[in-house]
Design a protein around this motif. Structure first.
Motif, PDB file in Angstrom:
ATOM      1  N   MET A 126       0.836  -1.192   0.000  1.00  0.00           N
ATOM      2  CA  MET A 126       0.000   0.000   0.000  1.00  0.00           C
ATOM      3  C   MET A 126       0.876   1.250   0.000  1.00  0.00           C
ATOM      4  O   MET A 126       1.840   1.349   0.759  1.00  0.00           O
ATOM      5  N   GLN A 127       0.530   2.212  -0.860  1.00  0.00           N
ATOM      6  CA  GLN A 127       1.308   3.439  -0.947  1.00  0.00           C
ATOM      7  C   GLN A 127       0.900   4.413   0.151  1.00  0.00           C
ATOM      8  O   GLN A 127      -0.266   4.501   0.525  1.00  0.00           O
ATOM      9  N   LYS A 128       1.918   5.156   0.648  1.00  0.00           N
ATOM     10  CA  LYS A 128       1.644   6.211   1.618  1.00  0.00           C
ATOM     11  C   LYS A 128       1.068   7.418   0.897  1.00  0.00           C
ATOM     12  O   LYS A 128       1.521   7.773  -0.176  1.00  0.00           O
ATOM     13  N   LYS A 129       0.063   8.034   1.491  1.00  0.00           N
ATOM     14  CA  LYS A 129      -0.536   9.212   0.879  1.00  0.00           C
ATOM     15  C   LYS A 129       0.406  10.401   1.041  1.00  0.00           C
ATOM     16  O   LYS A 129       0.936  10.648   2.123  1.00  0.00           O
ATOM     17  N   LYS A 130       0.610  11.130  -0.048  1.00  0.00           N
ATOM     18  CA  LYS A 130       1.492  12.288  -0.023  1.00  0.00           C
ATOM     19  C   LYS A 130       0.809  13.451   0.696  1.00  0.00           C
ATOM     20  O   LYS A 130      -0.350  13.766   0.412  1.00  0.00           O
ATOM     21  N   ILE A 131       1.531  14.075   1.622  1.00  0.00           N
ATOM     22  CA  ILE A 131       0.990  15.201   2.381  1.00  0.00           C
ATOM     23  C   ILE A 131       1.494  16.485   1.728  1.00  0.00           C
ATOM     24  O   ILE A 131       2.706  16.692   1.633  1.00  0.00           O
ATOM     25  N   PRO A 132       0.576  17.363   1.255  1.00  0.00           N
ATOM     26  CA  PRO A 132       1.030  18.603   0.623  1.00  0.00           C
ATOM     27  C   PRO A 132       1.676  19.538   1.640  1.00  0.00           C
ATOM     28  O   PRO A 132       1.137  19.768   2.720  1.00  0.00           O
ATOM     29  N   LEU A 133       2.845  20.063   1.280  1.00  0.00           N
ATOM     30  CA  LEU A 133       3.567  20.998   2.143  1.00  0.00           C
ATOM     31  C   LEU A 133       3.478  22.402   1.561  1.00  0.00           C
ATOM     32  O   LEU A 133       3.484  22.581   0.345  1.00  0.00           O
ATOM     33  N   ARG A 134       3.402  23.387   2.435  1.00  0.00           N
ATOM     34  CA  ARG A 134       3.398  24.785   2.026  1.00  0.00           C
ATOM     35  C   ARG A 134       4.361  25.549   2.929  1.00  0.00           C
ATOM     36  O   ARG A 134       4.577  25.182   4.079  1.00  0.00           O
ATOM     37  N   MET A 135       4.902  26.659   2.413  1.00  0.00           N
ATOM     38  CA  MET A 135       5.838  27.454   3.199  1.00  0.00           C
ATOM     39  C   MET A 135       5.100  28.589   3.907  1.00  0.00           C
ATOM     40  O   MET A 135       4.304  29.299   3.291  1.00  0.00           O
ATOM     41  N   CYS A 136       5.385  28.739   5.184  1.00  0.00           N
ATOM     42  CA  CYS A 136       4.807  29.828   5.972  1.00  0.00           C
ATOM     43  C   CYS A 136       5.454  31.136   5.527  1.00  0.00           C
ATOM     44  O   CYS A 136       6.679  31.220   5.418  1.00  0.00           O
ATOM     45  N   ALA A 137       4.641  32.156   5.277  1.00  0.00           N
ATOM     46  CA  ALA A 137       5.150  33.455   4.849  1.00  0.00           C
ATOM     47  C   ALA A 137       5.873  34.171   5.992  1.00  0.00           C
ATOM     48  O   ALA A 137       6.672  35.067   5.740  1.00  0.00           O
ATOM     49  N   GLY A 138       5.620  33.768   7.230  1.00  0.00           N
ATOM     50  CA  GLY A 138       6.256  34.429   8.369  1.00  0.00           C
ATOM     51  C   GLY A 138       7.600  33.841   8.731  1.00  0.00           C
ATOM     52  O   GLY A 138       8.629  34.503   8.655  1.00  0.00           O
ATOM     53  N   CYS A 139       7.617  32.533   9.077  1.00  0.00           N
ATOM     54  CA  CYS A 139       8.856  31.906   9.544  1.00  0.00           C
ATOM     55  C   CYS A 139       9.633  31.216   8.428  1.00  0.00           C
ATOM     56  O   CYS A 139      10.799  30.886   8.602  1.00  0.00           O
ATOM     57  N   GLY A 140       8.991  30.966   7.282  1.00  0.00           N
ATOM     58  CA  GLY A 140       9.678  30.341   6.163  1.00  0.00           C
ATOM     59  C   GLY A 140       9.804  28.831   6.261  1.00  0.00           C
ATOM     60  O   GLY A 140      10.466  28.218   5.439  1.00  0.00           O
ATOM     61  N   GLU A 141       9.163  28.212   7.250  1.00  0.00           N
ATOM     62  CA  GLU A 141       9.234  26.754   7.415  1.00  0.00           C
ATOM     63  C   GLU A 141       8.224  26.059   6.509  1.00  0.00           C
ATOM     64  O   GLU A 141       7.127  26.555   6.302  1.00  0.00           O
ATOM     65  N   MET A 142       8.622  24.894   5.990  1.00  0.00           N
ATOM     66  CA  MET A 142       7.707  24.071   5.222  1.00  0.00           C
ATOM     67  C   MET A 142       6.897  23.230   6.207  1.00  0.00           C
ATOM     68  O   MET A 142       7.476  22.530   7.039  1.00  0.00           O
ATOM     69  N   LYS A 143       5.577  23.319   6.124  1.00  0.00           N
ATOM     70  CA  LYS A 143       4.708  22.587   7.037  1.00  0.00           C
ATOM     71  C   LYS A 143       3.557  21.969   6.251  1.00  0.00           C
ATOM     72  O   LYS A 143       3.234  22.435   5.159  1.00  0.00           O
ATOM     73  N   PRO A 144       2.912  20.933   6.820  1.00  0.00           N
ATOM     74  CA  PRO A 144       1.728  20.383   6.157  1.00  0.00           C
ATOM     75  C   PRO A 144       0.654  21.459   5.986  1.00  0.00           C
ATOM     76  O   PRO A 144       0.455  22.302   6.866  1.00  0.00           O
ATOM     77  N   LYS A 145      -0.014  21.420   4.859  1.00  0.00           N
ATOM     78  CA  LYS A 145      -1.017  22.425   4.501  1.00  0.00           C
ATOM     79  C   LYS A 145      -2.085  22.596   5.573  1.00  0.00           C
ATOM     80  O   LYS A 145      -2.544  23.709   5.832  1.00  0.00           O
ATOM     81  N   LYS A 146      -2.480  21.512   6.243  1.00  0.00           N
ATOM     82  CA  LYS A 146      -3.548  21.569   7.244  1.00  0.00           C
ATOM     83  C   LYS A 146      -3.153  22.336   8.506  1.00  0.00           C
ATOM     84  O   LYS A 146      -4.008  22.782   9.252  1.00  0.00           O
ATOM     85  N   GLU A 147      -1.837  22.488   8.758  1.00  0.00           N
ATOM     86  CA  GLU A 147      -1.372  23.212   9.941  1.00  0.00           C
ATOM     87  C   GLU A 147      -1.309  24.719   9.715  1.00  0.00           C
ATOM     88  O   GLU A 147      -1.050  25.468  10.646  1.00  0.00           O
ATOM     89  N   LEU A 148      -1.512  25.159   8.480  1.00  0.00           N
ATOM     90  CA  LEU A 148      -1.375  26.575   8.137  1.00  0.00           C
ATOM     91  C   LEU A 148      -2.732  27.197   7.808  1.00  0.00           C
ATOM     92  O   LEU A 148      -3.699  26.500   7.532  1.00  0.00           O
ATOM     93  N   VAL A 149      -2.771  28.524   7.839  1.00  0.00           N
ATOM     94  CA  VAL A 149      -3.962  29.282   7.457  1.00  0.00           C
ATOM     95  C   VAL A 149      -3.673  29.922   6.107  1.00  0.00           C
ATOM     96  O   VAL A 149      -2.603  30.467   5.884  1.00  0.00           O
ATOM     97  N   ARG A 150      -4.646  29.851   5.206  1.00  0.00           N
ATOM     98  CA  ARG A 150      -4.480  30.421   3.872  1.00  0.00           C
ATOM     99  C   ARG A 150      -4.953  31.871   3.877  1.00  0.00           C
ATOM    100  O   ARG A 150      -6.017  32.193   4.399  1.00  0.00           O
ATOM    101  N   VAL A 151      -4.132  32.746   3.304  1.00  0.00           N
ATOM    102  CA  VAL A 151      -4.516  34.134   3.080  1.00  0.00           C
ATOM    103  C   VAL A 151      -4.761  34.229   1.582  1.00  0.00           C
ATOM    104  O   VAL A 151      -3.926  33.808   0.791  1.00  0.00           O
ATOM    105  N   VAL A 152      -5.917  34.742   1.190  1.00  0.00           N
ATOM    106  CA  VAL A 152      -6.298  34.713  -0.220  1.00  0.00           C
ATOM    107  C   VAL A 152      -6.585  36.110  -0.755  1.00  0.00           C
ATOM    108  O   VAL A 152      -7.128  36.956  -0.042  1.00  0.00           O
TER     109      VAL A 152
END
Length: 89
Positions: A1-27
């Motif tokens: 069974m394949q592991k599901k890929k977790i999308p990562l996004r970079m925080c505009a404040g600290c610059g860390e790559m984190k899972p998308k669900k841990e961040l808030v989107r500004v649109v």
């Protein structure tokens, strides 16, 4: 069974790559309005920030959102975003 890929996004404040669900989107909507997107489903250009006031202030200081959206962001918009993040912390 394949592991599901977790999308990562970079925080505009600290610059860390984190899972998308841990961040808030500004649109930036097609009309040019900038707001927080807590659902992650609003249409428009998005940038991400951690769910902390410190990261939002760092992004504001370095003007990361203004660079991402190629427009000037008024102080009232930042103040409203700070209020919304502090309510959801």
């Amino acid at each position: 069974m394949q592991k599901k890929k977790i999308p990562l996004r970079m925080c505009a404040g600290c610059g860390e790559m984190k899972p998308k669900k841990e961040l808030v989107r500004v649109v930036k909507s097609p009309e040019g309005e900038i707001s927080l997107d807590l659902t992650g489903r609003k249409p428009g250009r998005g940038a991400y920030v951690c769910k902390s006031i410190d990261c939002l202030k760092a992004a504001r200081k370095s003007r990361r959102f203004e660079k991402s959206f190629s427009c000037k962001i008024p102080d009232e918009v930042y103040d409203r975003m700070e209020e919304e993040i502090s309510q959801n912390e």
